[in-house]
Design an enzyme around this catalytic site. Sequence first.
Site, PDB file in Angstrom:
ATOM      1  N   ASP A 135       0.828  -1.203   0.000  1.00 42.24           N
ATOM      2  CA  ASP A 135       0.000   0.000   0.000  1.00 42.24           C
ATOM      3  C   ASP A 135       0.865   1.257   0.000  1.00 42.24           C
ATOM      4  OD1 ASP A 135      -2.478  -1.225  -0.016  1.00 42.24           O
ATOM      5  OD2 ASP A 135      -2.630  -1.311   2.162  1.00 42.24           O
ATOM      6  N   ARG A 185      -1.947  -0.794  -8.459  1.00 34.45           N
ATOM      7  CA  ARG A 185      -3.290  -0.409  -8.002  1.00 34.45           C
ATOM      8  C   ARG A 185      -3.375   1.113  -8.021  1.00 34.45           C
ATOM      9  NH1 ARG A 185      -4.103  -1.750  -2.076  1.00 34.45           N
ATOM     10  NH2 ARG A 185      -4.421  -3.892  -2.802  1.00 34.45           N
TER      11      ARG A 185
END
Length: 309
Positions: A135, A185
């Site tokens: 992330d 992402r």
Amino acid sequence: MLRSALLAGARSARCRTVVERTPMMRPIVDRFVAGTTVDDAIHTAHVITADRLVSLDHLGEEDTTDPGQAARNVEAYRIALRRLGDEGLATKAEVSVKLSALGKAVSTDGDKIALDNTRLICVAADAAGTIVTVDMEDHTMTDTTLSIVRELRKDFPSTGVVLQAYLRRTEADCADLAYQGSRIRLCKGAYKEPASVAYQNKSEVDASYVRCLRILMEGKGYPMVASHDARMIRIAEELAIRTNRSAEDFEFQMLYGVRPRTQQEIAARGFRMRSYVPFGTEWYPYFMRRLAERPANLTFFLNSLVHRN
């Protein structure tokens, strides 16, 4: 103003106590956080993977300065990954990690500790038959995160990373990373950032998202379209057609509990649809950041609770 208040609330021990002790909040939290234990996460993964994919995110203590706590966060992932492998879920479930929870903030050798800990999780994921996505956090972490991912990809080339469209630098990062085998992402962004590094206006963020998405779709990597915005989903489908991408060559991602009917509809149309499923005891900062990511998310959360759709 609302966003600033929610982000401030994410850091407030008093606000956390109020939320945790207010019975009416529990159903809302439970709707968007899978639970506090690995068992909770695995149960949820079994349910979701009937028609979708999953990314499990262990909500351990963030910004930890304690190497021991970082090691405990690693162990939680290793346990979850063993369970994914043992229960036949590895082909449909990956894990997402945050460097701040894996030792990045440790005062001495924080970058090395975070790299070593993430590598341990990658080893466990590889043994289970799945992969890891790293992330992205606030803009001060961007260079470190990308550096660590590049190092990890030497041994684990499928390691994914998140890019945030609200950062002014992200178009260039997309161009650098849209190579064969690269998993990216793309989200809009969840942290309060200064105007010097991030777009502040929603229309500017949306425009940046489209530009970044076009770069990823035209590249050779594997785009992961992380958005609840119906317009962005529609644009992603159009770009996939224009760039001759099959339904297997990219995926959509949404948060667990947000627009569940839409997630099911996307999956039913033959697209890869992944739910981002958080679990763990440190759910409060995550929950508040998701509300703050876009104030409209507060409506999403409350409407979802009321209408159950």
